[in-house]
Every structure is written in structure tokens, then in C-alpha cells.
Design a protein around this motif. Structure first.
Motif, short mmCIF file in Angstrom:
data_model
loop_
_atom_site.label_atom_id
_atom_site.label_comp_id
_atom_site.label_asym_id
_atom_site.label_seq_id
_atom_site.Cartn_x
_atom_site.Cartn_y
_atom_site.Cartn_z
N ALA A 9 -8.34 14.39 12.41
CA ALA A 9 -8.22 13.74 11.10
C ALA A 9 -9.44 12.88 10.80
CB ALA A 9 -6.95 12.89 11.06
N GLY A 10 -9.92 12.14 11.80
CA GLY A 10 -11.08 11.28 11.59
C GLY A 10 -12.33 12.06 11.25
N VAL A 11 -12.58 13.14 12.00
CA VAL A 11 -13.76 13.96 11.73
C VAL A 11 -13.65 14.61 10.35
CG1 VAL A 11 -15.00 16.04 12.44
CG2 VAL A 11 -14.28 14.37 14.15
N LEU A 12 -12.46 15.09 10.00
CA LEU A 12 -12.27 15.72 8.69
C LEU A 12 -12.56 14.74 7.56
CD1 LEU A 12 -11.35 18.19 7.05
CD2 LEU A 12 -9.00 17.32 7.23
N LEU A 13 -12.08 13.52 7.68
CA LEU A 13 -12.33 12.51 6.64
C LEU A 13 -13.82 12.20 6.53
CD1 LEU A 13 -9.36 10.03 7.16
CD2 LEU A 13 -9.75 11.52 5.20
N LEU B 122 -13.60 -2.93 8.58
CA LEU B 122 -14.07 -4.05 7.75
C LEU B 122 -15.59 -4.07 7.64
CD1 LEU B 122 -11.71 -6.95 8.96
CD2 LEU B 122 -11.55 -5.62 6.85
N CYS B 123 -16.27 -3.76 8.75
CA CYS B 123 -17.73 -3.73 8.72
C CYS B 123 -18.24 -2.65 7.77
CB CYS B 123 -18.28 -3.49 10.12
SG CYS B 123 -18.05 -4.88 11.26
N ILE B 124 -17.57 -1.49 7.78
CA ILE B 124 -18.03 -0.36 6.97
C ILE B 124 -17.80 -0.61 5.49
CG2 ILE B 124 -17.65 2.09 6.48
CD1 ILE B 124 -17.04 2.46 9.46
N ILE B 125 -16.66 -1.20 5.13
CA ILE B 125 -16.35 -1.38 3.71
C ILE B 125 -16.87 -2.70 3.16
CG2 ILE B 125 -14.27 0.04 3.95
CD1 ILE B 125 -12.61 -2.54 3.79
N SER B 126 -17.48 -3.53 4.00
CA SER B 126 -17.92 -4.86 3.54
C SER B 126 -18.88 -4.82 2.35
CB SER B 126 -18.56 -5.62 4.71
OG SER B 126 -19.68 -4.94 5.23
N PRO B 127 -19.75 -3.79 2.19
CA PRO B 127 -20.66 -3.83 1.02
C PRO B 127 -20.00 -3.36 -0.29
CG PRO B 127 -21.55 -2.48 2.85
CD PRO B 127 -20.11 -2.70 3.11
N ILE B 128 -18.77 -2.86 -0.25
CA ILE B 128 -18.17 -2.26 -1.44
C ILE B 128 -18.08 -3.25 -2.60
CG2 ILE B 128 -16.00 -1.36 -2.39
CD1 ILE B 128 -15.62 0.23 0.14
N CYS B 129 -17.60 -4.45 -2.32
CA CYS B 129 -17.45 -5.45 -3.39
C CYS B 129 -18.80 -5.77 -4.02
CB CYS B 129 -16.80 -6.70 -2.84
SG CYS B 129 -16.52 -7.99 -4.08
N LEU B 130 -19.82 -5.94 -3.20
CA LEU B 130 -21.17 -6.24 -3.71
C LEU B 130 -21.68 -5.11 -4.59
CD1 LEU B 130 -23.73 -7.99 -3.71
CD2 LEU B 130 -24.41 -6.84 -1.58
N LEU B 131 -21.48 -3.88 -4.18
CA LEU B 131 -21.94 -2.73 -4.95
C LEU B 131 -21.23 -2.64 -6.29
CD1 LEU B 131 -22.12 -0.04 -2.12
CD2 LEU B 131 -24.02 -1.32 -3.12
N VAL C 202 -13.66 6.20 2.53
CA VAL C 202 -13.16 7.37 3.25
C VAL C 202 -13.78 7.44 4.66
CG1 VAL C 202 -13.04 9.89 3.26
CG2 VAL C 202 -12.73 8.64 1.12
N VAL C 203 -15.09 7.18 4.75
CA VAL C 203 -15.73 7.15 6.06
C VAL C 203 -15.09 6.07 6.93
CG1 VAL C 203 -17.85 6.53 7.27
CG2 VAL C 203 -17.95 8.11 5.38
N GLY C 204 -14.83 4.92 6.35
CA GLY C 204 -14.22 3.83 7.11
C GLY C 204 -12.85 4.22 7.65
N THR C 205 -12.06 4.93 6.82
CA THR C 205 -10.75 5.38 7.27
C THR C 205 -10.88 6.39 8.41
OG1 THR C 205 -9.90 5.07 5.02
CG2 THR C 205 -8.56 6.38 6.53
N ALA D 288 -6.61 -1.41 20.59
CA ALA D 288 -7.12 -0.22 19.90
C ALA D 288 -7.10 -0.40 18.38
CB ALA D 288 -6.31 1.01 20.31
N TRP D 289 -5.95 -0.79 17.83
CA TRP D 289 -5.87 -0.94 16.37
C TRP D 289 -6.71 -2.11 15.86
CZ3 TRP D 289 -4.99 2.58 13.08
CH2 TRP D 289 -4.06 3.59 13.30
N PRO D 290 -6.65 -3.29 16.48
CA PRO D 290 -7.53 -4.38 16.00
C PRO D 290 -9.01 -4.00 16.03
CG PRO D 290 -5.84 -5.27 17.45
CD PRO D 290 -5.72 -3.79 17.53
N THR D 291 -9.46 -3.32 17.08
CA THR D 291 -10.86 -2.89 17.15
C THR D 291 -11.18 -1.92 16.03
OG1 THR D 291 -10.85 -3.15 19.56
CG2 THR D 291 -12.61 -1.81 18.61
N ALA D 292 -10.26 -0.99 15.77
CA ALA D 292 -10.48 -0.01 14.70
C ALA D 292 -10.53 -0.70 13.33
CB ALA D 292 -9.37 1.04 14.72
#
Length: 330
Positions: free
Chosen positions: A198-202, A107-116, A234-237, A98-102
Motif C-alpha cells: 500500500a505504501g509503495v502504491l501510494l 508531519l515532516c513531509i506535510i509541513s510545507p503544505i500550509c506555506l505553499l 499522498v506521499v506522506g501517507t 512504530a506508529w508515533p515514528t510514522a
């Protein structure tokens, strides 16, 4: 087979939940559960209605063994049976992955942050960080993070490879397994509810920084990029929490063949998985294509291509809904 086992088998073969069967017979779900566990037996009137509902004879329901001429299903079955040990090993595997999949999803969601961020820094007046360097480093980090996520997905998938039939095939559980799984499911329900809330709120609050940047910014493109990166984080979290809880919860649903794992939805699942993969590959391709076109045309900035991600995120649920409606009609 006992009466309870036959009733459970007929119900699952017809994609009917205990709640639906209880409503049809005018009894509580607990009564159906007791019938299926052979701790109680339905009245004669209820047996007649069950016989009519599933189009089987009373002989088939009441006798321990019956020939095909009695009007019931054949006494032998090729449907795979799941023991309590099988169920326990499967639930343990789901909890471990569960945690590794999450984290891989995060990682997929935040991967563009550095490029941006690097692209925005390179475009600030007086910056000594060249755009080519920013794009190169940013793309390297993006590919590295996605590569790490893919490796995690592969390893977590291997942990549950032996149980793929639970997701795609019809199966039966041995006596008492459903009740044991349901007890475990109810124990986990408070955790599932907290993580989901918590996930939906974030995810909902993630747009606040972007709106705040729109309100306070004065031609400050760098601030908007920062706010967009914060949105992704935040979406990634939020998605991290949703995936962690959902992975464990889906294990219970798979064993009970409820929720997203009824026979009808199992047929939809393969279509939706394919559509999801193709959709996000196209979104990534669109982002990279747009970014390089802007870069070589010297009109606009690479970071402006980032609008692809929030737009794709908003449209994605609509695409899934359309696919579900299409598969249901088919």
C-alpha cells in the motif's frame, strides 16, 4: 557451549546467514536451523566442511569445552548475549514506537503544505491575504509541525535507547531466541507485505495529481500548487505506512542480524544516517534561501521554490546508492 551454539556463533561472526551457509553445504535452511537449535546434528562430512569453512578444529565443534590450543576460539567471550526476555522487551518497544515514528515522519513531509497554499492564495488576483502574512503563518506552521516531529522522535528514541547495541554492535542470542524471533517475524510478514504494498502504491500514484494539473491547467498556478500539496499528502501517507511496517520489521532483523543489520551494513548505517540528515537540512536551507531571494527580488513567487521538494525526493535514493557504493569500496 553446545555444537549448535558454536555453529550459530561462528556463522554470525563471519556475517553469514543461515541461507548462505545452507547453500554452501548443500542442505536446506531448515537443516541449519535444526543444527543451531541442537534438534539435529550434521553428518561427519558436513562437520569437516564447516571446520574448513570457519577455520576451526573438529575438537572445538564437538567438545563442550576446548582450550585455545585446540584451534578454536577462546571459551570465554565478551560479546553481549541477548536473552528471550531482552528480545521480547525490544520487540514490544519497537511495536509501541512504530506508529508515533510514522506519524512524526508524516508531519515532516506535510509541513510545507500550509506555506505553499497560503503563498499561492496571497498571489491570487483580488486576494486580501498579504504575502508577508502568508509567509509568516506558513513558516510558523512548518516550524511547529517539524518541532512536534522532533519531540516525537526524541521520545520514541528514548524507548529503545537501552537496545542501541543491537543496531551497532556484534551480539549473540541465547539458545532458542532466534527461532522464537523468526516465528514472530513470520507471523508479522503478511501485515508487513500489505503495508509495504500500500505504501509503495501510494508513493507511485502521488505524481498523478501533479501530471493531471499539468494537463488541465491553463496558466493556473494555484491549481499546480494544490496538486503539489496533494502530492506531498499522498506521499506522506505512503511513507507513514512504510515506516510503520518497517519499524517493526527492523526489530526482527536487528535481533536476527539479517537484512540491513548484518555486520557489513551496520558499518554503513552510521554513514547513511549522517548523509540523510545533512541532505535534508541542505534541501530545507535551499528552499528557504530560494524563497526569500525570490520574495525580496520581486521576481517570481515564493511558491515556485517548492520545486525543491520533489527534486530532492527524486535525487535522494541516488545519493544513498552512491554512499553505499562508496562505503562498500572503502
Amino acid at each position: 557451549m553446545t555444537l549448535g551454539e558454536k555453529l550459530s556463533k561462528l556463522r554470525k561472526e563471519n556475517n553469514i546467514t543461515q541461507e548462505q551457509l545452507a547453500d554452501a553445504l548443500g542442505v536446506s535452511r531448515q537443516s541449519v536451523s535444526k543444527w543451531e537449535s541442537d534438534s539435529a546434528y550434521p553428518e561427519t562430512e558436513k562437520l569437516i566442511r564447516i571446520s574448513a569453512m570457519f577455520q576451526c578444529s573438529l575438537d572445538y565443534l564437538l567438545k563442550e569445552e576446548v582450550s585455545e590450543s585446540a584451534g578454536g576460539p577462546a571459551p570465554t567471550s565478551t560479546v553481549r548475549r541477548v536473552s528471550r526476555d531482552d528480545a521480547a522487551r525490544f520487540l514490544a518497544a519497537k511495536a509501541q514506537t512504530a506508529w508515533p515514528t510514522a506519524i512524526a515522519t508524516l508531519l515532516c513531509i506535510i509541513s510545507p503544505i500550509c506555506l505553499l497554499l497560503l503563498g499561492a492564495i496571497s498571489e491570487k488576483p483580488g486576494s486580501h491575504f498579504y504575502e508577508n502574512t502568508a509567509v509568516g503563518v506558513g513558516m510558523t506552521v512548518l516550524i511547529f509541525l517539524i518541532g512536534c516531529a522532533v519531540v516525537i522522535f526524541i521520545f520514541t528514541g528514548k524507548r529503545t535507547d537501552a537496545f542501541q547495541y543491537l543496531e551497532h554492535e556484534t551480539f549473540e542470542t541465547e539458545y532458542g531466541v532466534c527461532e522464537w524471533v523468526r516465528e514472530r517475524m513470520e507471523q508479522f510478514r503478511p501485515v508487513y507485505t500489505r503495508y509495504n504494498a500500500a505504501g509503495v502504491l501510494l508513493c507511485i500514484l502521488s505524481v498523478v495529481p501533479l501530471f493531471a494539473g499539468i494537463i488541465v491547467q491553463e496558466d493556473n498556478d494555484f491549481l499546480m500548487i494544490e496538486m503539489l500539496c496533494l502530492l506531498l499528502a499522498v506521499v506522506g501517507t505512503g511513507v507513514l505506512l512504510l515506516v510503520r511496517a518497517g519499524t517493526v520489521w527492523s526489530g526482527f532483523q536487528q535481533l536476527l542480524q539479517e537484512g540491513d543489520y548484518t555486520q557489513a551494513r551496520k558499518a554503513q548505517a552510521s554513514v547513511l544516517r549522517t548523509v540523510s540528515v545533512v541532505y535534508w537540512l541542505l534541501a530545507t536551507a535551499a528552499f528557504l534561501t530560494w524563497g526569500f531571494i525570490i520574495k525580496f527580488s520581486t521576481v517570481g513567487s515564493w511558491s515556485s521554490a517548492a520545486i525543491i521538494w520533489p527534486v530532492a525526493g527524486v535525487l535522494f535514493p541516488a545519493v544513498l546508492v552512491v554512499c553505499k557504493l562508496f562505503t562498500q569500496r572503502k
